[in-house]
Structures are given as structure tokens and as C-alpha cells.
Design an enzyme around this catalytic site. Structure first.
Site, PDB file in Angstrom:
ATOM      1  N   CYS A   1      -5.533  -3.025   2.621  1.00  0.00           N
ATOM      2  CA  CYS A   1      -5.305  -2.905   4.057  1.00  0.00           C
ATOM      3  C   CYS A   1      -6.583  -3.022   4.894  1.00  0.00           C
ATOM      4  O   CYS A   1      -7.091  -4.122   5.123  1.00  0.00           O
ATOM      5  CB  CYS A   1      -4.575  -1.593   4.341  1.00  0.00           C
ATOM      6  SG  CYS A   1      -3.689  -1.578   5.926  1.00  0.00           S
TER       7      CYS A   1
ATOM      8  N   GLU B   1       0.842  -1.195   0.000  1.00  0.00           N
ATOM      9  CA  GLU B   1       0.000   0.000   0.000  1.00  0.00           C
ATOM     10  C   GLU B   1       0.878   1.247   0.000  1.00  0.00           C
ATOM     11  O   GLU B   1       1.853   1.338   0.737  1.00  0.00           O
ATOM     12  CB  GLU B   1      -0.892  -0.013   1.242  1.00  0.00           C
ATOM     13  CG  GLU B   1      -1.808   1.194   1.370  1.00  0.00           C
ATOM     14  CD  GLU B   1      -2.637   1.177   2.651  1.00  0.00           C
ATOM     15  OE1 GLU B   1      -3.686   1.822   2.673  1.00  0.00           O
ATOM     16  OE2 GLU B   1      -2.220   0.499   3.628  1.00  0.00           O
TER      17      GLU B   1
ATOM     18  N   LYS C   1      -9.660   2.460  -2.592  1.00  0.00           N
ATOM     19  CA  LYS C   1      -9.896   1.889  -1.264  1.00  0.00           C
ATOM     20  C   LYS C   1     -11.264   2.313  -0.726  1.00  0.00           C
ATOM     21  O   LYS C   1     -11.572   3.502  -0.640  1.00  0.00           O
ATOM     22  CB  LYS C   1      -8.782   2.331  -0.313  1.00  0.00           C
ATOM     23  CG  LYS C   1      -8.824   1.681   1.064  1.00  0.00           C
ATOM     24  CD  LYS C   1      -7.617   2.164   1.874  1.00  0.00           C
ATOM     25  CE  LYS C   1      -7.544   1.498   3.245  1.00  0.00           C
ATOM     26  NZ  LYS C   1      -6.366   2.013   4.009  1.00  0.00           N
TER      27      LYS C   1
END
Length: 250
Positions: free
Chosen positions: A137, A38, A103
Site C-alpha cells: 500500500c 492488504e 511494511k
């Protein structure tokens, strides 16, 4: 299908230095897909106005090395688009075809939700006979969003997941593999970032039964994904047929 992940000690806010670090680690490595952590070019940074790509510099780097290595590359970067900032995960194929995922679940504990804009779409990439769900994540903590509706074969997670909570990272990766009857490859960064958070080596790839299949050597973690093995396993254990019929509103 061979996937190689680079356990990077990301250099804080220095894109060119990180590009060079990646190229150095790529020497003598061969894979169908290379996975990067990330925000691989800057570190997990909330100074978006300072570090976000505005001229596709990180994307252009991915396109360059994808062409050179004749491999797909996947990782996330902070980017600026239409007046907003996104934590964007790119999947770049050697033929220059590009897919991306923004995300969805922003890490409010760090203030990510105050800086970046959440994505609105679940993204699945087709490559070399596999279907890959892209995730970043904190998405790992939300299983409904990643639920396999028999539409993917593997999940790719890229992360900056600190050592303090690494147990959750490792347990949830295995859980996502088991509950979705899928391969799960989770790549975390290593080292210490600009916020003085430490990241231990904790990258893993799991098969659909929760068995770890990754191999590690130095800062390289790799795994071979066998689509026929996965199909046989799913045909024998048809647990996906019993899943709940749920929908989520984005």
C-alpha cells in the site's frame, strides 16, 4: 506466469468469514500466484491487539490453500511477533516454503505508525524464474525504496487504498512500472470497511512500458507475465543502466 488477484470486499475483523470468502472466490480459478489484499483477513484495522494473528491462523490458512491449489499465495495480515505488531506480507509457496516482508512505510495519516512496527528489509522472492519485490500500500508513494537495482522483475503491491485517493494509486502503479522497467501488479480491496471508507475496483497490472495487461471478470483480476518479453524490452531500452547510484538507510 499467471497471477490472479482477488478483489475482496473484506469482512471487518472476521477472519473465518474472510477465509470462507476467499475459498468461495477461488473455485474454478487456476494460477501460478494468487494475490490477496492488504490485511485480507481483518480489513485495514488499527485495533492490532484485538485482530493481530498470535497463533499464525492466517498463515496456516495460506499454507492450507497453497497446498490445495498447488499455487503460491501472497497477501498481508496484522501479526504479533516478539511483543510487537507488524503489517506482514507473506509469500507462501506450494512446497510450504515461506517468505515475508514487513511494511516499511506506515500510514501515519491513519495512525498506523503508532500501532505497528516498520520493517527494516527490502524483500525479493524468487519463484518460477521470476524475482518479485514485495510491497504494501503506502510503500507505493516512496519510489527510492522500490528502486530496481536490476534485482527484480515484478513488483507485487497489496493495498487498502480508498476511493478518495484512488487516482494517485493508479498513476503511481504505472509510474513504478515505467521507471523500474518491470511488471507491476497492484491489488486493492473493494467495498466499504469498518471505518466507513469506500474502495472502488482499482486493481491493475502494468507492463514495463506502462501498458495495462490485466484482464477483469467479476471480482477476479488476472495477468500473464512473460519473462522473455520483459528481457527483450530491457535489452532494447537499457534505461536501468543510467540509474542513480543511491543508497537508503533503514
Amino acid at each position: 506466469m499467471k497471477i490472479v488477484g482477488l478483489n475482496l470486499d473484506i469482512i471487518w475483523k472476521d477472519k473465518l468469514a474472510n477465509f470462507q470468502l476467499i475459498e468461495d472466490q477461488l473455485q474454478n480459478q487456476h494460477a501460478d500466484i494468487f494475490l490477496l489484499p492488504e490485511m485480507f483477513s481483518t480489513g485495514f484495522c488499527m485495533d492490532a491487539a484485538e485482530v493481530a494473528d498470535r497463533n499464525e491462523e492466517s498463515l496456516n490458512f495460506l499454507k492450507k490453500i497453497s497446498k490445495e491449489k498447488k499455487s503460491a499465495f501472497c497477501g498481508s495480515i496484522p501479526t504479533h511477533y516478539n511483543g510487537k505488531f507488524y503489517n506482514r506480507m507473506y509469500f507462501v509457496k506450494p512446497n510450504a516454503e515461506i517468505g515475508f516482508y514487513d511494511k516499511r512505510h506506515l500510514f501515519s495519516f491513519s495512525g498506523e505508525d503508532k500501532v505497528y512496527t516498520p520493517g527494516k528489509e527490502k524483500v525479493i522472492i524468487h519463484y518460477k524464474g521470476f524475482r518479485f519485490l514485495l510491497q504494501i500500500c503506502y510503500d507505493l508513494r516512496f519510489p527510492v525504496f522500490a528502486r530496481n537495482n536490476d534485482d527484480y522483475d515484478a513488483i507485487l503491491y497489496v493495498a487498502n487504498w480508498p476511493d478518495k485517493r484512488v487516482g494517485a494509486w493508479e498513476h503511481l502503479l504505472k509510474a513504478r512500472a515505467i521507471e523500474n522497467l518491470s511488471f507491476v501488479f497492484g491489488l486493492n480491496r473493494i467495498g466499504t470497511d469498518g471505518n466507513d471508507l469506500f474502495y472502488q475496483e482499482s486493481s491493475h497490472c502494468f507492463f514495463a512500458d506502462g501498458t495495462e495487461i490485466s484482464q477483469k471478470e467479476g471480482n477476479i483480476v488476472s495477468a500473464e507475465l512473460d519473462i522473455d518479453q520483459l528481457k527483450d524490452f530491457r535489452n532494447h531500452f537499457q534505461f536501468l543502466n543510467d540509474r542513480d547510484n543511491v543508497s537508503i538507510q533503514l
